[in-house]
Design a protein around this motif. Structure first.
Motif, mmCIF file in Angstrom:
data_model
loop_
_atom_site.group_PDB
_atom_site.id
_atom_site.type_symbol
_atom_site.label_atom_id
_atom_site.label_comp_id
_atom_site.label_asym_id
_atom_site.label_seq_id
_atom_site.Cartn_x
_atom_site.Cartn_y
_atom_site.Cartn_z
ATOM 1 N N LYS A 172 0.962 -1.242 0.007
ATOM 2 C CA LYS A 172 0.205 0.038 0.089
ATOM 3 C C LYS A 172 0.933 1.210 -0.074
ATOM 4 C CE LYS A 172 -4.063 -2.197 2.218
ATOM 5 N NZ LYS A 172 -4.799 -2.049 3.409
ATOM 6 N N ALA A 173 1.829 1.237 0.772
ATOM 7 C CA ALA A 173 2.723 2.339 0.780
ATOM 8 C C ALA A 173 3.561 2.551 -0.610
ATOM 9 C CB ALA A 173 4.236 2.076 1.598
ATOM 10 N N LEU A 174 3.754 1.486 -1.321
ATOM 11 C CA LEU A 174 4.209 1.708 -2.696
ATOM 12 C C LEU A 174 3.090 2.166 -3.714
ATOM 13 C CD1 LEU A 174 6.243 -1.565 -3.249
ATOM 14 C CD2 LEU A 174 7.022 0.842 -3.529
ATOM 15 N N ILE A 175 1.700 1.824 -3.467
ATOM 16 C CA ILE A 175 0.551 2.455 -4.276
ATOM 17 C C ILE A 175 0.528 4.053 -4.230
ATOM 18 C CG2 ILE A 175 -1.892 2.600 -4.213
ATOM 19 C CD1 ILE A 175 -2.226 -0.494 -3.780
ATOM 20 N N VAL A 176 0.834 4.340 -2.909
ATOM 21 C CA VAL A 176 0.825 5.843 -2.507
ATOM 22 C C VAL A 176 2.000 6.294 -3.084
ATOM 23 C CG1 VAL A 176 1.240 7.668 -0.569
ATOM 24 C CG2 VAL A 176 -0.149 5.600 -0.006
ATOM 25 N N LEU A 177 3.252 5.776 -3.280
ATOM 26 C CA LEU A 177 4.406 6.413 -3.826
ATOM 27 C C LEU A 177 3.943 6.415 -5.569
ATOM 28 C CD1 LEU A 177 7.363 4.723 -2.070
ATOM 29 C CD2 LEU A 177 6.648 7.044 -2.009
ATOM 30 N N MET A 178 3.400 5.489 -6.138
ATOM 31 C CA MET A 178 3.051 5.433 -7.613
ATOM 32 C C MET A 178 2.177 6.297 -8.025
ATOM 33 S SD MET A 178 5.698 3.546 -8.928
ATOM 34 C CE MET A 178 6.609 3.730 -7.271
ATOM 35 N N ILE B 70 -0.800 -0.639 -11.531
ATOM 36 C CA ILE B 70 -1.767 -1.498 -11.894
ATOM 37 C C ILE B 70 -1.301 -2.997 -11.410
ATOM 38 C CG2 ILE B 70 -2.669 -2.900 -13.981
ATOM 39 C CD1 ILE B 70 -2.666 -0.396 -15.438
ATOM 40 N N VAL B 71 0.032 -3.197 -11.560
ATOM 41 C CA VAL B 71 0.672 -4.595 -10.911
ATOM 42 C C VAL B 71 0.328 -4.363 -9.494
ATOM 43 C CG1 VAL B 71 2.379 -5.884 -10.268
ATOM 44 C CG2 VAL B 71 2.051 -4.722 -12.539
ATOM 45 N N LEU B 72 0.488 -3.336 -8.695
ATOM 46 C CA LEU B 72 0.450 -3.112 -7.093
ATOM 47 C C LEU B 72 -0.913 -3.469 -6.837
ATOM 48 C CD1 LEU B 72 3.014 -0.332 -6.352
ATOM 49 C CD2 LEU B 72 3.406 -2.966 -5.680
ATOM 50 N N MET B 73 -1.936 -2.944 -7.500
ATOM 51 C CA MET B 73 -3.345 -3.081 -7.303
ATOM 52 C C MET B 73 -3.708 -4.249 -7.498
ATOM 53 S SD MET B 73 -4.208 0.163 -6.531
ATOM 54 C CE MET B 73 -6.162 0.033 -6.633
ATOM 55 N N VAL B 74 -3.191 -5.077 -8.352
ATOM 56 C CA VAL B 74 -3.686 -6.475 -8.493
ATOM 57 C C VAL B 74 -3.178 -7.236 -7.419
ATOM 58 C CG1 VAL B 74 -3.328 -8.555 -9.698
ATOM 59 C CG2 VAL B 74 -3.859 -6.239 -11.047
ATOM 60 N N LEU B 75 -1.902 -7.009 -6.886
ATOM 61 C CA LEU B 75 -1.536 -7.499 -5.738
ATOM 62 C C LEU B 75 -2.178 -7.438 -4.433
ATOM 63 C CD1 LEU B 75 2.395 -7.213 -6.550
ATOM 64 C CD2 LEU B 75 0.896 -9.302 -6.716
ATOM 65 N N ALA B 76 -2.456 -6.052 -4.255
ATOM 66 C CA ALA B 76 -3.058 -5.686 -2.825
ATOM 67 C C ALA B 76 -4.837 -6.176 -3.107
ATOM 68 C CB ALA B 76 -3.239 -4.090 -2.853
ATOM 69 N N GLY B 77 -5.189 -6.281 -4.210
ATOM 70 C CA GLY B 77 -6.586 -6.627 -4.283
ATOM 71 C C GLY B 77 -6.785 -8.114 -3.987
ATOM 72 N N VAL C 96 6.760 16.847 -22.860
ATOM 73 C CA VAL C 96 5.610 15.945 -22.748
ATOM 74 C C VAL C 96 5.866 14.540 -22.816
ATOM 75 C CG1 VAL C 96 3.674 15.467 -24.337
ATOM 76 C CG2 VAL C 96 4.056 17.660 -23.752
ATOM 77 N N ILE C 97 7.138 14.192 -23.910
ATOM 78 C CA ILE C 97 7.726 12.974 -23.971
ATOM 79 C C ILE C 97 8.179 12.523 -22.793
ATOM 80 C CG2 ILE C 97 9.507 11.523 -25.218
ATOM 81 C CD1 ILE C 97 6.858 12.313 -26.895
ATOM 82 N N SER C 98 8.978 13.050 -21.995
ATOM 83 C CA SER C 98 9.900 12.875 -20.958
ATOM 84 C C SER C 98 8.841 12.585 -19.777
ATOM 85 C CB SER C 98 10.934 13.855 -20.341
ATOM 86 O OG SER C 98 11.539 13.655 -19.346
ATOM 87 N N THR C 99 7.793 13.437 -19.483
ATOM 88 C CA THR C 99 6.847 13.362 -18.455
ATOM 89 C C THR C 99 5.907 12.068 -18.764
ATOM 90 O OG1 THR C 99 6.892 15.761 -18.097
ATOM 91 C CG2 THR C 99 4.989 14.607 -17.090
ATOM 92 N N GLY C 100 5.590 11.974 -20.093
ATOM 93 C CA GLY C 100 4.723 10.949 -20.297
ATOM 94 C C GLY C 100 5.391 9.587 -20.017
ATOM 95 N N ILE C 101 6.552 9.396 -20.533
ATOM 96 C CA ILE C 101 7.357 8.097 -20.191
ATOM 97 C C ILE C 101 7.472 7.756 -18.588
ATOM 98 C CG2 ILE C 101 9.423 6.999 -20.244
ATOM 99 C CD1 ILE C 101 10.078 8.742 -22.940
ATOM 100 N N SER C 102 7.700 8.797 -17.713
ATOM 101 C CA SER C 102 7.867 8.709 -16.463
ATOM 102 C C SER C 102 6.288 8.367 -15.817
ATOM 103 C CB SER C 102 8.477 10.021 -15.811
ATOM 104 O OG SER C 102 9.497 10.288 -16.304
ATOM 105 N N VAL C 103 5.357 8.929 -16.269
ATOM 106 C CA VAL C 103 3.941 8.639 -15.663
ATOM 107 C C VAL C 103 3.523 7.227 -16.209
ATOM 108 C CG1 VAL C 103 1.554 9.245 -15.786
ATOM 109 C CG2 VAL C 103 3.225 10.979 -15.705
ATOM 110 N N LEU C 104 3.824 6.821 -17.411
ATOM 111 C CA LEU C 104 3.454 5.543 -17.961
ATOM 112 C C LEU C 104 4.047 4.379 -17.310
ATOM 113 C CD1 LEU C 104 1.913 3.968 -19.874
ATOM 114 C CD2 LEU C 104 3.797 4.286 -21.343
ATOM 115 N N VAL C 105 5.214 4.663 -16.960
ATOM 116 C CA VAL C 105 5.905 3.525 -15.974
ATOM 117 C C VAL C 105 5.438 3.334 -14.663
ATOM 118 C CG1 VAL C 105 8.197 3.030 -14.860
ATOM 119 C CG2 VAL C 105 8.337 3.842 -17.109
ATOM 120 N N ARG C 106 4.981 4.344 -14.108
ATOM 121 C CA ARG C 106 4.280 4.282 -12.645
ATOM 122 C C ARG C 106 3.169 3.951 -12.905
ATOM 123 N NH1 ARG C 106 8.577 7.463 -13.113
ATOM 124 N NH2 ARG C 106 9.702 7.821 -11.227
ATOM 125 N N LEU C 107 2.235 4.298 -13.909
ATOM 126 C CA LEU C 107 1.035 3.650 -14.206
ATOM 127 C C LEU C 107 0.935 2.205 -14.213
ATOM 128 C CD1 LEU C 107 -2.151 3.989 -14.521
ATOM 129 C CD2 LEU C 107 -1.353 4.464 -16.929
#
Length: 315
Positions: free
Chosen positions: A254-260, A308-315, A293-304
């Motif tokens: 859950k802490a990692l969910i907050v961070l992402m 998603i993986v963390l939400m599946v694990l937490a669920g 836009v490209i740099s920020t988009g890559i950073s946001v996409l990685v965290r997204l």
């Protein structure tokens, strides 16, 4: 009075930043005129050559280990002189943003994040941040090989100055070559800084809160407070999450969910406040905004994807 205050604050911020920029511009120009970068750029040449980037990118990549802004000003100058195309300048600038991730691994993540969050949560957070830089590197390599012709950088070696250049001559050439670029950077930086401060003063940048995004992703209620604090100040949010993980009030997942999630929300505003003035002042509005836009988009996409993986694990 409010407008005068914003103008004064913008002027102070511009003077503070541009004084460093001027020094870095002068020093990088001087070292370039003396051919010093060429002597150490061989370290990055295999990677640059494999990516089909121009040879000068090896030098700027080395410079970006210390200052990405200084490296980008070198790229911008060569683009203005016609030595680089806009496409080459774009890929070089993305490449220059990669070393900061490796530098922050030691100066920020291993020094602060891991000790506060613990080895698991802090380690995953550091890996995600580092993977963003690695993904950018792969993107430049793949697209460079696809869109830049092999061997297009061969002629650039002829531009390397000989060691016969005296220091006095190098100083004059550096001042002459960097002067116009410095004036353009300073004026655009002032305009963009004023715009960001004005939007912030009007509450436009602060008008969006993290709660709607948190509800969309259905994050646990106990994560709302640290999430809100993280968005306002990542270091404060991390400092709060550390004790919460230690006393068991929040799990590491859950802490990692907050961070992402917090990073996804915070990064665009960080880009507006910091990256946009820097990139647009150096490269101009069109190329600068594209890089943001490209740099920020890559950073946001990685965290997204990680979220998603963390939400599946937490669920």
């Amino acid at each position: 009075m409010e407008m005068l205050h914003l103008l004064a604050e913008s002027l102070v911020a511009t003077a503070s930043t541009m004084s460093i920029v001027f020094i870095m511009l002068f020093l990088t120009g001087l070292m370039n005129e003396l051919g010093l970068f060429y002597k150490i750029s061989y370290l990055a040449k295999p990677l640059i050559s494999f990516s089909h980037l121009p040879a000068v990118s090896a030098s700027t990549f080395v410079v970006s280990l210390g200052s990405a802004l200084a490296a980008n000003t070198m790229i911008a100058r060569m683009k203005d002189e016609g030595s680089l195309t806009e496409c080459q300048a774009f890929f070089c600038a993305i490449m220059n943003s990669v070393p900061v991730y490796f530098r922050e691994l030691f100066t920020y993540h291993l020094a602060f994040v891991v000790p506060v969050l613990g080895l698991f949560a802090g380690g995953i957070y550091a890996i995600v941040a580092l993977s963003t830089g690695i993904i950018k590197l792969f993107i430049v390599v793949i697209l460079g090989r696809a869109y830049l012709p092999e061997g297009s950088d061969a002629s650039k070696d002829a531009d390397i100055p000989e060691n016969k250049t005296t220091i006095f001559q190098a100083v004059l050439r550096s001042l002459n070559g960097q002067g116009r670029l410095f004036l353009r950077i300073s004026s655009l930086f002032f305009i963009m800084t004023f715009l960001v401060l004005y939007l912030s003063e009007k509450g436009i940048l602060q008008s969006i809160n993290a709660l709607p995004i948190a509800q969309i992703f259905r994050v646990p209620p106990e994560t709302i407070v640290p999430l809100t604090i993280y968005v306002a100040s990542p270091k404060a949010g991390i400092t709060l999450l550390g004790p919460m993980i230690s006393n068991g009030s929040i799990s590491e997942i859950k802490a990692l969910i907050v961070l992402m999630l917090g990073s996804m929300f915070m990064l665009p505003f960080y880009s507006i406040r910091s990256l946009m003035p820097n990139y647009t002042s150096v490269f101009g509005m069109r190329l600068g905004l594209s890089l943001v836009v490209i740099s920020t988009g890559i950073s946001v996409l990685v965290r997204l994807l990680v979220l998603i993986v963390l939400m599946v694990l937490a669920g």
